[in-house]
Design an enzyme around this catalytic site. Sequence first.
Site, PDB file in Angstrom:
ATOM      1  N   ASP A 148       0.875  -1.078  -0.158  1.00 38.89           N
ATOM      2  CA  ASP A 148      -0.266   0.097   0.232  1.00 38.89           C
ATOM      3  C   ASP A 148       0.916   1.220  -0.130  1.00 38.89           C
ATOM      4  O   ASP A 148       1.728   1.674   1.235  1.00 38.89           O
ATOM      5  CB  ASP A 148      -0.809   0.010   1.194  1.00 38.89           C
ATOM      6  CG  ASP A 148      -1.803   1.031   1.272  1.00 38.89           C
ATOM      7  OD1 ASP A 148      -1.963   1.853   0.326  1.00 38.89           O
ATOM      8  OD2 ASP A 148      -2.344   1.425   2.394  1.00 38.89           O
ATOM      9  N   ASP A 352      -2.016   6.138  -6.161  1.00 40.79           N
ATOM     10  CA  ASP A 352      -2.234   5.336  -4.922  1.00 40.79           C
ATOM     11  C   ASP A 352      -2.420   3.588  -5.635  1.00 40.79           C
ATOM     12  O   ASP A 352      -2.780   3.550  -6.678  1.00 40.79           O
ATOM     13  CB  ASP A 352      -3.481   5.495  -4.329  1.00 40.79           C
ATOM     14  CG  ASP A 352      -3.949   4.950  -3.095  1.00 40.79           C
ATOM     15  OD1 ASP A 352      -2.846   4.234  -2.545  1.00 40.79           O
ATOM     16  OD2 ASP A 352      -4.776   4.784  -2.705  1.00 40.79           O
TER      17      ASP A 352
END
Length: 473
Positions: A148, A352
């Site tokens: 992440d 992201d």
Amino acid sequence: MAPLSSMLLFAFCFFFFHSSAGKVSPDAHRLTVELADLLPSAACNRRSVQAQISGGRTQSSLEVIHRHGPCGDGNSKAPTAAELFVQDQARVDFIHSKFSGDFKSIDRLRPSKATKIPAKSGATIGSGNYIVNVALGTPKKYLSLIFDTGSDLTWTQCAPCARYCYSQKDPVFAPSQSTTYSNITCSSPICSQLESGTGNQPGCSAAKSCIYGIQYGDQSFSVGYFAKETLTLTPTDVISNFLFGCGQNNRGLFGSAAGLIGLGQDKISIVKQTAQKYGQIFSYCLPKTSSSTGYLAFGGSGGGGGALKYTPITKAHGVANFYGVDIVGMKVGGIQIPISASVFSTSGAIIDSGTVITRLPPDAYSALKSAFQKGMTKYPKAPELSILDTCYDLSKYTSVEIPKVDFLFKGGTVLELDGTGILYGASTTQVCLAFAGNLDPSSVAIIGNVQQKTMQVVYDVGGGKIGFGYNGC
Ligand SMILES: *[C@@H]1O[C@H](CO)[C@@H](O)[C@H](O)[C@H]1NC(C)=O
């Protein structure tokens, strides 16, 4: 003589142009997309990570798999597209709340109170869909972790799971069986580093162990001991004294992954902790389909095969831990869509790994959508799919020709998306433009992971730039 030679020339030219026309798409601003590449498949096509990463890069490469695909855990049920998008919106709302400043440190995450949080079945996270395998402890125990770029702390569920552990594929990590594990004490300066990396003040146990708490959205969080341990990325890449969260209370849908690797820019992220070793460079390639594999690599120049195109990492409106980029425009079918320059500068943008569908400022999305629709008039429309409102019934086709979509970044970098980065297929009867609009023009734009598929994305954090390369995996 003359007529014969001109006839031969004519025949030659005819043959030449005719045959090349058969190979080259008549319109350089359109892409051919195979429908099979958009839809889930049952078989895992694992390819050698070594082969992909060859080319003399000195780096540590891990295989990346889609957590709901056939290379992932067959036991965990893949969410439907609609469920996935509800999760995705929860992540986006959470990111937006951090940017708008109404994010509050959540006291309910304290271990003593945490049992009050209901773990809804079907409760979600949206902390990303891609996982890698790493090993922790001495002797090594393998764990599959979600990676992440939108968070910083690396954590895994830890025995004895004092409050709660969800079920995971690997055995839960047991610190008592490792000779290299140690707790961080509350008085250690390292403990106070947690606040910037997790958004929450650290806690302190009765035995003076430093306690972290991190949340990712409505329902998902991890709370436990902040600790040090040996992390093994590959047999030759061993990081001692790696700071991580040893989770004693973990809820939300992390699927069957054992936890998460935080690739953000805070001090506690793996990128900063390994700065000496890898020079704050990491890269990944997210696979074209959920049944193929990509990679996550630390270090190296990120050079790989093809040339990389860079754009600076920006501060993204002051939320420092995210990777900000400056989008200045977009093209559809080779033509820049009509949006004023202020649209993207008002919103700002981040890239992201955990957000699935790219979010654009409302004006940018409507311009993208209408330009895209104009290039798709030959295909029958289909009902909208959750957050995706521009869908087509492609059940009569095995491949389709769609307009190219490009991002234009500050500094002149043009990024052409792969066809699998433009469309999202729930089924052949519902294939949609894989972008969505934010409601608020001031909400940050997010380049999601669908749009990054097949690209080599290099985060040169020390150098302050992000590079993109084509055909990364
Ligand atoms: C870490 O701290 C917890 C809580 O204070 C304690 O139960 C555990 O035994 C400690 N582990 C080690 C290896 O010191």
